[in-house]
Design a protein around this motif. Structure first.
Motif, mmCIF file in Angstrom:
data_model
loop_
_atom_site.group_PDB
_atom_site.id
_atom_site.type_symbol
_atom_site.label_atom_id
_atom_site.label_comp_id
_atom_site.label_asym_id
_atom_site.label_seq_id
_atom_site.Cartn_x
_atom_site.Cartn_y
_atom_site.Cartn_z
ATOM 1 N N MET A 1 -19.694 6.053 4.185
ATOM 2 C CA MET A 1 -20.647 5.011 4.552
ATOM 3 C C MET A 1 -20.004 4.095 5.593
ATOM 4 S SD MET A 1 -22.202 4.140 0.764
ATOM 5 C CE MET A 1 -23.500 3.115 1.427
ATOM 6 N N SER A 2 -20.776 3.648 6.562
ATOM 7 C CA SER A 2 -20.209 2.956 7.707
ATOM 8 C C SER A 2 -19.587 1.618 7.357
ATOM 9 C CB SER A 2 -21.302 2.759 8.777
ATOM 10 O OG SER A 2 -22.362 1.984 8.243
ATOM 11 N N ASN A 3 -20.039 0.978 6.256
ATOM 12 C CA ASN A 3 -19.489 -0.331 5.931
ATOM 13 C C ASN A 3 -18.357 -0.252 4.909
ATOM 14 O OD1 ASN A 3 -21.259 0.488 3.950
ATOM 15 N ND2 ASN A 3 -21.971 -1.575 3.449
ATOM 16 N N ASN A 4 -17.835 0.942 4.653
ATOM 17 C CA ASN A 4 -16.672 1.066 3.784
ATOM 18 C C ASN A 4 -15.416 0.689 4.541
ATOM 19 O OD1 ASN A 4 -18.344 1.991 1.828
ATOM 20 N ND2 ASN A 4 -17.755 4.135 2.001
ATOM 21 N N LYS A 5 -14.492 0.033 3.830
ATOM 22 C CA LYS A 5 -13.235 -0.338 4.468
ATOM 23 C C LYS A 5 -12.330 0.882 4.613
ATOM 24 C CE LYS A 5 -12.887 -5.164 2.953
ATOM 25 N NZ LYS A 5 -12.027 -6.135 2.263
ATOM 26 N N PRO A 6 -11.680 1.046 5.774
ATOM 27 C CA PRO A 6 -10.677 2.104 5.852
ATOM 28 C C PRO A 6 -9.494 1.741 4.966
ATOM 29 C CG PRO A 6 -10.571 0.713 7.796
ATOM 30 C CD PRO A 6 -11.757 0.240 6.991
ATOM 31 N N PHE A 7 -8.931 2.744 4.305
ATOM 32 C CA PHE A 7 -7.775 2.452 3.470
ATOM 33 C C PHE A 7 -6.672 3.435 3.799
ATOM 34 C CE2 PHE A 7 -9.199 5.831 0.615
ATOM 35 C CZ PHE A 7 -10.579 5.730 0.693
ATOM 36 N N GLY A 8 -5.457 2.980 3.676
ATOM 37 C CA GLY A 8 -4.314 3.797 4.044
ATOM 38 C C GLY A 8 -3.119 3.479 3.192
ATOM 39 N N VAL A 9 -1.955 3.852 3.670
ATOM 40 C CA VAL A 9 -0.767 3.803 2.824
ATOM 41 C C VAL A 9 -0.357 2.376 2.484
ATOM 42 C CG1 VAL A 9 0.072 6.007 3.632
ATOM 43 C CG2 VAL A 9 0.748 3.947 4.853
ATOM 44 N N GLU A 10 -0.736 1.401 3.260
ATOM 45 C CA GLU A 10 -0.329 0.032 2.978
ATOM 46 C C GLU A 10 -1.498 -0.838 2.521
ATOM 47 O OE1 GLU A 10 2.670 -0.832 2.756
ATOM 48 O OE2 GLU A 10 3.580 0.920 3.659
ATOM 49 N N ARG B 1 -1.661 4.136 -20.610
ATOM 50 C CA ARG B 1 -0.202 4.216 -20.471
ATOM 51 C C ARG B 1 0.199 4.525 -19.024
ATOM 52 N NH1 ARG B 1 1.957 8.510 -24.394
ATOM 53 N NH2 ARG B 1 1.578 6.884 -25.950
ATOM 54 N N TYR B 2 -0.635 5.300 -18.334
ATOM 55 C CA TYR B 2 -0.355 5.646 -16.936
ATOM 56 C C TYR B 2 -1.402 5.028 -16.005
ATOM 57 C CZ TYR B 2 3.165 8.648 -18.856
ATOM 58 O OH TYR B 2 4.290 9.104 -19.523
ATOM 59 N N GLY B 3 -1.706 3.765 -16.230
ATOM 60 C CA GLY B 3 -2.635 3.063 -15.368
ATOM 61 C C GLY B 3 -1.985 2.739 -14.032
ATOM 62 N N GLY B 4 -2.675 3.048 -12.934
ATOM 63 C CA GLY B 4 -2.138 2.735 -11.613
ATOM 64 C C GLY B 4 -2.893 3.450 -10.515
ATOM 65 N N THR B 5 -2.416 3.283 -9.290
ATOM 66 C CA THR B 5 -3.098 3.833 -8.113
ATOM 67 C C THR B 5 -2.111 4.499 -7.177
ATOM 68 O OG1 THR B 5 -2.874 1.745 -6.912
ATOM 69 C CG2 THR B 5 -4.903 2.061 -8.186
ATOM 70 N N LEU B 6 -2.667 5.347 -6.322
ATOM 71 C CA LEU B 6 -1.944 5.927 -5.194
ATOM 72 C C LEU B 6 -2.972 6.146 -4.099
ATOM 73 C CD1 LEU B 6 0.852 7.062 -4.268
ATOM 74 C CD2 LEU B 6 0.006 9.320 -4.964
ATOM 75 N N SER B 7 -2.605 5.864 -2.852
ATOM 76 C CA SER B 7 -3.587 5.985 -1.770
ATOM 77 C C SER B 7 -2.945 6.524 -0.513
ATOM 78 C CB SER B 7 -4.248 4.632 -1.477
ATOM 79 O OG SER B 7 -3.291 3.713 -0.983
ATOM 80 N N GLY B 8 -3.798 7.065 0.344
ATOM 81 C CA GLY B 8 -3.399 7.561 1.646
ATOM 82 C C GLY B 8 -4.555 7.400 2.613
#
Length: 393
Positions: free
Chosen positions: A1-10, A186-193
């Motif tokens: 969707m055009s109004n989604n924020k780009p997301f990356g490693v930082e 127990r393994y709550g968290g995120t990873l992104s690229g």
């Protein structure tokens, strides 16, 4: 969707990778990254071990861990998809992933920053309706097909997993990060690229190194978190048989890479709570064989027995034949590998984002005693808390 924020490693400066050292999370910074798709070729387990070693995290012998350097490399996030695990094990990888932007293996090495970076403010968030990749009737038919395979003697148990997707607008990372707040994660968290992100609320240990022993904690058996539900779970012959079958599978997996005679069941069929559900969990441990490296360990335990079935390779064949959509980020591995630490969770209760949609997977183990309608209801109950938290503004 055009109004989604780009997301990356930082996109999220604070590192929220499951298993990352609590005292370091506020000042970790990415130093190097390896991303792998099957088209790249090679063995992802070997590539991960070699990449880690090249950046100061040498796990050529798990019986001899290193030490944590508070000024140097802290450790690395390690993610393996269920498809990558199946390839490592020599099994069928299943249907194509509904999240092709998500790599099948990711290793991110982190060092220590001098001070905590600021966390960005969240923006607006909207999540549309979920659409399942199979109907309840199709899910029930797949359960019936597994029961028929059990009746023929092809398999003893198969874990069936369904997929759902929903459109979104806004930044998906804060929503995915909220999953870590679910009780029992127990393994709550995120990873992104670039173009993808994963959020995990898993309670299940795939493999960890604790006090010199390899540890896995398979979860199998679910009931509503009520007094009656707990009594039903403890009294269910079907759930106990299903659970013990997977414990035996995990014992066999660890025995392939353990010191002879060191495999033991430390805890059997302990009932614990995750959100609004009781779940049965066991603990199986073993001493690593001398010279056991990370690649061979991953080859022995991936994909996790509690999300495949028994025998594992035959179960993977059934999964590939019956599930219409790949498991993507679900039913894989995500956690931390440091010079002195190994802690990988199994990615159940896990969601992923691409540029347009959120994706979620849920399922359960099928035995001869399974009721198709009850299995559909159990998968929905597992997905419900994750869906609710992802929809929150």
């Amino acid at each position: 969707m055009s109004n989604n924020k780009p997301f990356g490693v930082e996109a999220l400066p604070r590192v929220d990778v499951p298993g990352a050292p609590a005292g370091c999370r506020d000042r970790l910074v990415e130093r190097a990254r390896l991303q792998w798709h099957p088209a790249d070729g090679g063995d992802p387990a070997v590539l991960a071990q070699e990449f880690l070693a090249a950046h100061g995290i040498a796990w050529h012998d798990l019986a001899r861990p290193g030490t944590h350097d508070p000024t140097g490399v802290c450790g690395a996030a390690l993610y393996l998809s269920a498809a990558a695990g199946a390839l490592i094990a020599g099994g069928a990888p299943g249907a194509p992933s509904p999240v092709p932007a998500l790599p099948d293996m990711v290793v991110v090495v982190y060092g220590h920053a001098p001070s905590p970076p600021a966390r960005p403010a969240g923006g607006g968030w909207w999540l549309g309706d979920w659409r399942d990749s199979w109907t309840p009737r199709e899910h029930e038919n797949a359960v019936a097909a597994v029961r028929a395979a059990i009746g023929r003697g092809d398999v003893y148990q198969v874990n069936l997993v369904g997929h759902a997707a929903a459109p979104y607008a806004g930044d998906p990372l804060p929503a995915l990060a909220r999953l870590a707040a679910l009780p029992g994660a127990r393994y709550g968290g995120t990873l992104s690229g670039l173009g993808w992100a994963v959020g995990c609320a898993s309670p299940e240990t795939l493999i960890a190194l604790e006090h010199g022993r390899l540890v896995t904690r398979p979860i199998k058996g679910t009931r509503p978190a009520t007094p009656a539900g707990r009594r039903e779970l403890l009294a269910s012959a079907k759930e106990r048989a299903e659970h013990v079958m997977i414990v035996d599978l995990e014992r066999n997996d660890l025995a392939r890479v353990a010191r002879t005679g060191s495999v033991r069941v430390d805890e059997l069929f302990a009932v614990r709570r995750w959100c609004d559900l009781w779940q049965a969990e066991s603990t199986v441990s073993a001493a690593p064989a001398d010279g056991l490296g990370l690649a061979d360990l991953l080859r022995a335990v991936c994909p996790g027995g509690s999300v495949t079935g028994a025998p594992k390779l035959a179960a993977l064949d059934r999964i590939a034949a019956l599930e219409p959509v790949g498991r993507g980020a679900g039913m894989g591995a995500l956690g931390w590998v440091g010079p002195d630490r190994l802690d990988l969770g199994l990615t159940i209760r896990t969601a992923a984002a691409d540029a347009e949609r959120l994706h979620l997977w849920a399922g359960g183990g099928i035995t001869w005693g399974s009721d198709p309608a009850a299995e559909v209801a159990e998968a929905a109950a597992k997905a419900a808390p994750v869906r609710a938290l992802l929809a929150a503004g």
